[in-house]
Design a protein around this motif. Structure first.
Motif, mmCIF file in Angstrom:
data_model
loop_
_atom_site.group_PDB
_atom_site.id
_atom_site.type_symbol
_atom_site.label_atom_id
_atom_site.label_comp_id
_atom_site.label_asym_id
_atom_site.label_seq_id
_atom_site.Cartn_x
_atom_site.Cartn_y
_atom_site.Cartn_z
ATOM 1 N N THR A 157 0.835 -1.205 0.000
ATOM 2 C CA THR A 157 0.000 0.000 0.000
ATOM 3 C C THR A 157 0.869 1.254 0.000
ATOM 4 O O THR A 157 0.616 2.207 -0.747
ATOM 5 C CB THR A 157 -0.939 0.000 1.212
ATOM 6 N N LYS A 158 1.905 1.258 0.824
ATOM 7 C CA LYS A 158 2.820 2.402 0.851
ATOM 8 C C LYS A 158 3.473 2.606 -0.516
ATOM 9 O O LYS A 158 3.646 3.737 -0.977
ATOM 10 C CB LYS A 158 3.885 2.201 1.923
ATOM 11 N N LEU A 161 0.943 4.123 -2.870
ATOM 12 C CA LEU A 161 0.750 5.536 -2.555
ATOM 13 C C LEU A 161 1.900 6.367 -3.110
ATOM 14 O O LEU A 161 1.696 7.489 -3.593
ATOM 15 C CB LEU A 161 0.636 5.737 -1.041
ATOM 16 N N GLU A 165 1.703 9.450 -5.605
ATOM 17 C CA GLU A 165 2.339 10.713 -5.219
ATOM 18 C C GLU A 165 3.252 11.213 -6.330
ATOM 19 O O GLU A 165 3.236 12.409 -6.684
ATOM 20 C CB GLU A 165 3.135 10.510 -3.925
ATOM 21 N N ILE A 190 -8.861 5.954 -1.696
ATOM 22 C CA ILE A 190 -8.104 6.824 -0.792
ATOM 23 C C ILE A 190 -8.995 7.237 0.374
ATOM 24 O O ILE A 190 -8.568 7.248 1.537
ATOM 25 C CB ILE A 190 -7.576 8.060 -1.540
ATOM 26 N N ILE A 194 -7.998 6.231 4.453
ATOM 27 C CA ILE A 194 -7.741 7.171 5.543
ATOM 28 C C ILE A 194 -8.966 7.393 6.421
ATOM 29 O O ILE A 194 -8.855 7.962 7.506
ATOM 30 C CB ILE A 194 -7.246 8.521 4.999
ATOM 31 N N GLY A 200 -4.647 5.941 7.885
ATOM 32 C CA GLY A 200 -3.865 7.076 7.436
ATOM 33 C C GLY A 200 -2.532 7.198 8.135
ATOM 34 O O GLY A 200 -1.486 7.386 7.491
ATOM 35 N N TYR A 205 0.197 8.790 5.505
ATOM 36 C CA TYR A 205 -0.510 9.626 4.532
ATOM 37 C C TYR A 205 -0.151 11.100 4.687
ATOM 38 O O TYR A 205 0.014 11.819 3.688
ATOM 39 C CB TYR A 205 -2.017 9.427 4.706
ATOM 40 N N ASP A 206 0.002 11.579 5.912
ATOM 41 C CA ASP A 206 0.284 12.993 6.136
ATOM 42 C C ASP A 206 1.678 13.405 5.687
ATOM 43 O O ASP A 206 1.970 14.609 5.605
ATOM 44 C CB ASP A 206 0.099 13.341 7.623
ATOM 45 N N PRO A 212 -2.574 14.017 -1.175
ATOM 46 C CA PRO A 212 -3.625 14.640 -0.361
ATOM 47 C C PRO A 212 -4.237 15.880 -1.017
ATOM 48 O O PRO A 212 -5.441 16.113 -0.885
ATOM 49 C CB PRO A 212 -2.893 14.999 0.941
#
Length: 234
Positions: A157-158, A161, A165, A190, A194, A200, A205-206, A212
């Motif tokens: 998943t990371k 992402l 990104e 998404i 989160i 999240g 995620y942050d 985002p």
């Protein structure tokens, strides 16, 4: 007026207006792809809530439309050649609706296939991986002492992402300045990651920036905000 009486699903979920597209779904990350698309296109449709918690997709009526027993599915009384079309699989439905309405899928050959490849990434990677992480993080999987299954999906998943990104850096949407079915296919996942899955913090995620910002742009669209809650739960 179209005649949908030959489709058994209409005996369980009757069409109030059989002359418009019928949507059989639940507001899950997969289900909302189609409701968002329908809201964005402005195509007239009638939503039917399918209670997956009560296994309604495994009844004979729903299986007559989708033998795989999954939401979403549609029944379009005005399909190709003017004949009714029953269709399942969210990615296939997105492509069909894009071609039917002439919206959210580039007509240029290269851009068209590039858009479809991102939809396929969502279907083959983002959806399955995020869903499995959600299971192992929030549901029964969290009781497993062996965290290797969870970590396998966490790491993937990371990675995914990170792919998003990188793709969105300097872009408003997946394909550039215009939203496409690629964005529509991804946004619900998404949101679930989160939100519903409460993952999240787990996935960092942050620490991301472009993704985002894209997500906020997507959720600020009125049609997206409506679509994520359709069909309404009883």
């Amino acid at each position: 007026m179209a005649d949908l009486s030959t489709f058994p699903i209409t005996t369980r979920w009757p069409a109030a207006n059989p002359d418009i597209l019928q949507l059989y779904s639940t507001p899950t990350p997969n289900g909302v792809k189609v409701s968002i698309m329908l809201e964005e296109t402005g195509l007239a449709y009638e939503p039917h809530f399918i209670n997956i918690g009560q296994n309604e997709t495994w009844g004979p009526e729903f299986l007559s439309l989708n033998p795989n027993g999954k939401i979403p599915a549609i029944l379009d009384p005005h399909g190709p050649d003017g004949k009714p079309l029953a269709l399942f699989e969210s990615g296939a439905i997105l492509i069909y609706l894009a071609e039917k309405t002439g919206q959210f899928l580039p007509t240029d050959g290269a851009a068209r296939y590039e858009t479809i490849q991102w939809v396929m990434l969502q279907m083959g990677g983002i959806g399955p991986m995020f869903g499995q992480l959600g299971f192992f993080h929030k549901f029964a999987g969290k009781e497993y002492e062996d965290k290797r299954p969870r970590d396998r999906y966490l790491n993937e998943t990371k990675r995914l992402l990170g792919v998003l990104e990188t793709r969105l850096a300097g872009r408003e949407f997946i394909m550039g300045d215009e939203m496409t079915i690629a964005d529509i296919s991804i946004v619900g996942w998404i949101r679930a990651l989160i939100g519903f899955y409460e993952a999240g913090e787990l996935v960092g995620y942050d620490s991301l920036t472009a993704l985002p910002a894209w997500f906020d742009r997507m959720m600020a669209r009125p049609a997206v905000a409506r679509g994520v809650d359709i069909p309404a739960r009883p």
